[in-house]
Write an enzyme that holds these catalytic residues in place. Structure first.
Site, mmCIF file in Angstrom:
data_model
loop_
_atom_site.group_PDB
_atom_site.id
_atom_site.type_symbol
_atom_site.label_atom_id
_atom_site.label_comp_id
_atom_site.label_asym_id
_atom_site.label_seq_id
_atom_site.Cartn_x
_atom_site.Cartn_y
_atom_site.Cartn_z
ATOM 1 N N VAL A 1 20.057 2.029 45.764
ATOM 2 C CA VAL A 1 19.882 3.395 46.274
ATOM 3 C C VAL A 1 19.547 4.350 45.137
ATOM 4 O O VAL A 1 18.718 5.254 45.288
ATOM 5 C CB VAL A 1 21.165 3.837 47.009
ATOM 6 N N ALA A 2 20.182 4.160 43.986
ATOM 7 C CA ALA A 2 19.955 5.060 42.864
ATOM 8 C C ALA A 2 18.528 4.985 42.337
ATOM 9 O O ALA A 2 17.939 5.990 41.934
ATOM 10 C CB ALA A 2 20.931 4.739 41.739
ATOM 11 N N GLU B 1 13.047 7.994 46.553
ATOM 12 C CA GLU B 1 12.797 8.466 47.907
ATOM 13 C C GLU B 1 11.942 9.739 47.953
ATOM 14 O O GLU B 1 11.128 9.927 48.849
ATOM 15 C CB GLU B 1 14.136 8.746 48.618
ATOM 16 N N ASP C 1 -26.584 24.340 39.389
ATOM 17 C CA ASP C 1 -27.776 25.101 39.717
ATOM 18 C C ASP C 1 -27.735 26.411 38.928
ATOM 19 O O ASP C 1 -26.695 26.781 38.371
ATOM 20 C CB ASP C 1 -27.805 25.370 41.224
ATOM 21 N N ASP D 1 17.722 15.323 41.031
ATOM 22 C CA ASP D 1 16.367 14.811 41.263
ATOM 23 C C ASP D 1 15.683 15.477 42.444
ATOM 24 O O ASP D 1 14.742 14.934 42.990
ATOM 25 C CB ASP D 1 16.419 13.295 41.503
ATOM 26 N N ASP E 1 -26.533 24.551 46.852
ATOM 27 C CA ASP E 1 -26.433 25.496 47.960
ATOM 28 C C ASP E 1 -27.426 25.208 49.079
ATOM 29 O O ASP E 1 -27.279 25.724 50.183
ATOM 30 C CB ASP E 1 -26.626 26.932 47.472
#
Length: 974
Positions: A302-303, A307, A349, A789, A691
């Site tokens: 999990v650490a 995520e 251009d 975090d 353009d």
């Protein structure tokens, strides 16, 4: 007959059927129809319900992994860990959903920044209105580059070709004309018997895209001009009937998001591997119970699972795009943001991008005036940009600037005897134009509608005392051959019978204007002293020299020629009509460079970006402007489209690679496309501006296509990745800077996350190596993930560009986001320092209570079996809390160090991003809450710290900053 059979009518009847008229609808009628038929817009595609979109955020791969981890935690008898893991899922799910929702809102808002415009006749005047306001019966004027925003019936056309690829998939232009189409009757009998009275024969099924007088929404004008009457808008168009064109639209992930997704999967795999290793070490080497080993392994996974990485990338992109919009750069594809950071060449251009696109005529040139015809006082210099030199005796000066006809005059002496020649030159130029001038009351100013070059011709004609409306009535236009980028000419045929200028027995006069040398190639004579003289070599050279001297001063020069003839001029092919012309004169106009462009070009050179001018203009004009704004120095090589045609692909690549000071002039669309491909072949990352419809192939082929929003065509905007809402080259530099900043912000965030993972894993590795209790428990690791975090990482994601961002060379396109330098800095430098300080905090608490390493090792088995006394457990809780607080304190320093990989924080400033302090304050509020609250102490195994321990924590951020300053001074890449 109903309007859905509108193609069967002759043009004159179309107006009656659609209840309109040639000069358009009145504003009142248009408003009534807008209320009746609704706006000219397709209905929004159905959106997935919000609850389903939220469900996506908590059921993706990483979320499912965490759900399983939480279930296992419950099964193993640690419900507090299970709830904490699930809390991580919900917090990240809510955050990700909010970010996606905000990003979609931002992208939806961008659509309103630059609404499509269309030219229609309202109240008898040509106006430019938003396409969403089109109604049935509106009379539209169409020209090259326009995109059809509604279904319309063509009532007048001149060499009109459409690109119908949106509807048919056919890329070749298709001719369109205004003639009525009769649908064939395919069955005049039934069962072998004649039709009974009253029965109608079956008609051939028709495909609107194949009917030659219908213009369908979504198509674009490839060339030519036309006038059409709208009969279908919004959902009633053929485009609207094709439902899948809108319902299946979804935003594709950018290449940056794809790369980050790969990083997430790699780090997740590392997390799983580390979890398995920790489980095996704690079970077989440390002797921890199976349940405890299992819990620690889950905690490690999990650490280390990142995520929040992907949603923070989305946030960084969305915030960057919004900043770019504020700087007048509208991003149409998110992948462009990443590519901008690697851009090495900009092919730009000239007109409207490097210059103001405000054409003003400064000089008229007539061939071989006699002494009596010359102005009394020839002009001495061109305004602000050079000396015309030897061509002075043939020049007639025009004063004023901009599109206000009252701001200047054509300087002629009172006894000037060649006034009729001036009138002829300006009449031909003005009537061979389609631009219009309108006067706005609020604020009071003149505005051009149409091509700025043609608007300048209208203005100079009015300055000379000519009445444009009177000329248009006196010399009705019988035919037009529109300008195109290959011929570089435009021709009109006029009824010349009522002429009081250069009278002739022939009833028609054709005027051709365009590039001087192209006009000259089609001439066989010149007009001098009212007589037509053969164009010999000497006369040819004098015109060429006059053109070159004007062009060398930066003027755009147009040539004007004429041809007398009978009515058969109206029916001649274009190549036959534009021959045997009589040369009349030159018109020199100046489009001043934008004042900020010179500095922007210098910034490009400083940033390691090459700027190449690619224009359809004359070579000497392009060279002069390029030198004025600093694109090239005195050593200039002008490569024309014709000259490039003689080069092989290999030769062209060699020139681009080893030659500097290049200016490309008189380039056709195919040649511009070839140039872009050659740059790509030698490894350059190419951005192209454009353009016109002729720029679309190069815009699509480039790594970054940049279209003009104000004066660009719809075709160019559709082909581009970025649209400049101010048509300004300096905006491109701002966009590049933002692209670099966004890419760097992603690297900053990743560095921050990875560095914090090291001190989270270190306690478990030292537990195995030193036989000591872990310096963190799993719930504290989760607290770090949710506390350090999250918000500080977000502040890094929206960090402004670093001061020296545009003094560094572009990154290599092959550079990996998770590169070696990032991994070394995070895993081998910042992370280990945090781990050392965190573990030092852990040992300081034990030492303060009289425990050395040997004593700590002795009580470890009892601590792991939860069989020690309460006092020792209290010390252990305070020690782990100290480790937790030390890591948070280190992260406070780390968030400042991660703001730049090379620049000192003392140069950046501690308060230049105030949101960082909001993140730090939030961190410590959470830490104090879980440290002081009895409820959270039970959950997170924490205890209050002593005052002297807080003093130790204060030293952590300065230590991180100090070590990082040394790193940047001696080891950071330069």
């Amino acid at each position: 007959m109903e309007p859905n059979h509108i193609w069967t009518f002759v043009p004159e009847d179309v107006y009656a059927v659609l209840e309109s008229q040639p000069d358009g609808l009145s504003a009142q009628v248009a408003q009534q129809r807008l209320e009746k038929f609704g706006p000219n817009a397709l209905p929004e595609p159905p959106q997935r319900p919000l609850w389903l979109r939220f469900l996506d955020q908590v059921t993706h791969f990483m979320a499912l992994l965490l759900w399983v981890a939480g279930i296992l935690a419950f099964v193993s008898g640690t419900p507090e860990l299970g709830w904490a893991i699930w809390a991580v899922i919900w917090v990240n799910g809510i955050f990700s959903f909010w970010q996606e929702f905000q990003a979609e809102k931002s992208l939806a808002a961008l659509k309103k920044v630059l609404p499509a415009q269309v030219k229609v006749y309202r109240d008898g005047a040509l106006q430019s209105i938003p396409a969403v306001e089109l109604v049935p019966g509106d009379v539209m004027q169409l020209e090259e580059g326009d995109r059809l925003s509604a279904d319309a019936r063509l009532v007048a056309s001149e060499s009109l070709y459409l690109d119908l690829s949106v509807m048919t998939g056919e890329s070749l232009p298709v001719a369109r004309n205004a003639y009525p189409v009769r649908v064939r009757e395919t069955a005049s009998v039934r069962d072998g018997q004649p039709l009974r009275r009253g029965e109608q024969p079956t008609r051939e099924k028709t495909n609107p895209a194949e009917i030659a007088n219908l213009l369908l929404a979504g198509a674009t004008v490839s060339s030519g001009r036309g006038v059409a009457v709208v009969y279908g808008t919004g959902a009633q168009t053929e485009f609207g009937h094709v439902a899948h064109l809108t319902t299946n639209v979804k935003r594709e992930p950018s290449s940056l998001e794809i790369q980050v997704g790969k990083i997430v999967r790699v780090i997740t795999a590392i997390a799983l591997t580390m979890g398995v290793i920790v489980f095996l070490l704690t079970e077989f080497l440390v002797g921890m119970e199976l349940r405890e080993s299992f819990v620690f392994a889950i905690g490690i996974i999990v650490a280390l699972v990142p995520e929040g990485l992907l949603p923070t990338v989305t946030l960084a992109l969305a915030m960057g795009v919004r900043r770019m919009v504020r700087k007048n750069a509208l991003v149409r594809r998110l992948s462009a943001v990443e590519t901008l950071s690697a851009t090495t060449v900009i092919c730009t251009d000239k007109t409207g991008t490097l210059t103001k696109n405000e054409m003003t005529v400064h000089y008229l040139w007539l061939p071989w005036l006699t002494e009596a015809e010359l102005p009394v006082q020839p002009p001495l210099q061109t305004p602000n940009h050079g000396q015309p030199g030897e061509i002075q005796p043939f020049l007639i000066e025009v004063t004023g600037a901009g599109y206000d006809p009252g701001s200047g005059t054509v300087n002629l002496a009172g006894d000037f005897t060649a006034r009729w020649k001036i009138d002829l030159l300006l009449t031909g130029a003005a009537l061979c134009s389609n631009a219009q001038l309108i006067h706005l009351d609020t604020p009071s100013r003149w505005q051009e509608i149409g091509d700025p070059t043609e608007a300048a011709l209208i203005v100079v004609a009015v300055k000379a005392g000519l009445n444009i409306e009177h000329l248009q009535q006196q010399y009705p236009r019988l035919r037009e051959i529109p300008f195109d980028s290959r011929r570089r000419l435009m021709t009109v045929v006029l009824d010349w019978q009522e002429s009081d200028i250069w009278q002739s027995e022939l009833p028609c006069m054709a005027f051709t204007k365009g590039a001087p040398l192209e006009v000259l190639r089609h001439c066989q004579a010149v007009l001098r002293n009212g007589a037509i003289q053969t164009l010999g070599h000497e006369q040819w050279e004098e015109v060429v020299q006059a053109n070159d001297r004007l062009a060398a001063q930066g003027f755009r020069v147009l040539g004007v020629a004429a041809r007398r003839g009978q009515r058969d001029l109206v029916n001649l092919r274009a190549q036959d009509l534009e021959r045997d012309l009589i040369f009349i004169g030159l018109i020199a106009m100046f489009d001043p460079p934008r004042p900020e462009v010179k500095q922007a070009i210098a910034q490009c050179h400083t940033a390691g970006i090459k700027v190449t001018m690619v224009t359809g203009d004359y070579g000497l004009t392009a060279q002069a402007i390029a030198q004025q704004i600093g694109i090239v120095n005195q050593q200039v090589r002008v490569v024309t489209g014709e000259g490039m045609g003689h080069l092989s692909d290999a030769q062209l690549r060699q020139i681009l690679k080893y030659r500097s000071g290049l200016v490309f002039a008189r380039m056709s669309p195919e040649q511009k496309l070839r140039l872009v491909q050659a740059y790509k072949d030698i490894g350059e990352v190419v951005a192209v501006t454009g353009d016109g419809v002729n720029d679309a192939p190069a815009l699509r082929a480039a790594h970054i296509g940049i279209a003009m929003g104000l004066n660009g065509t719809d075709v160019a905007r559709e082909a581009a990745d970025i649209v400049l809402t101010d048509d300004n080259f300096a905006t491109i530099i701002s966009a590049v800077e933002q692209g670099r900043a966004i890419y760097q912000n992603i690297r900053k965030f990743i560095t921050y996350i990875l560095a914090s993972n090291v001190p989270e894993v270190a306690p478990f590795l030292l537990m195995v190596a030193l036989k000591i209790p872990p310096a963190l428990v799993i719930m504290q690791i989760l607290a770090i993930d949710l506390g350090t975090d999250m918000i500080p990482a977000l502040t890094l994601g929206i960090e402004a560009a670093e001061p020296d961002m545009m003094t560094q060379p572009p990154r290599k396109q092959t550079e990996n986001l998770l590169g070696r330098s990032l991994l070394i800095r995070a895993y081998c430098f910042l992370g280990p320092i945090e781990a050392v300080l965190g573990m030092l905090g852990f040992f300081i608490v034990w030492w303060g209570h009289g425990y050395g390493l040997a004593e700590l090792q002795a009580i470890t088995p009892d601590l792991l079996r939860h069989s020690t006394d309460a006092a020792t457990v209290g010390i252990y809780a305070q020690a782990t809390t100290m480790t937790l607080a030390a890591i948070v304190a280190c992260q406070n320093g780390n968030v400042f160090t991660c703001r730049s990989e090379t620049t000192s924080i003392f140069r950046l400033g501690f308060f230049s991003n105030p949101l960082i302090w909001v993140g730090i304050a939030t961190e410590w509020i959470l830490v104090i809450l879980i440290m002081k609250s009895a409820f959270f102490q039970e959950i997170f195994f924490t205890a209050p710290l002593d005052p002297w321990q807080w003093l130790v924590l204060i030293t952590c951020p300065p230590l991180i900053l100090g070590f990082d300053e040394l790193w940047k001074r001696f080891f950071a890449p330069r």
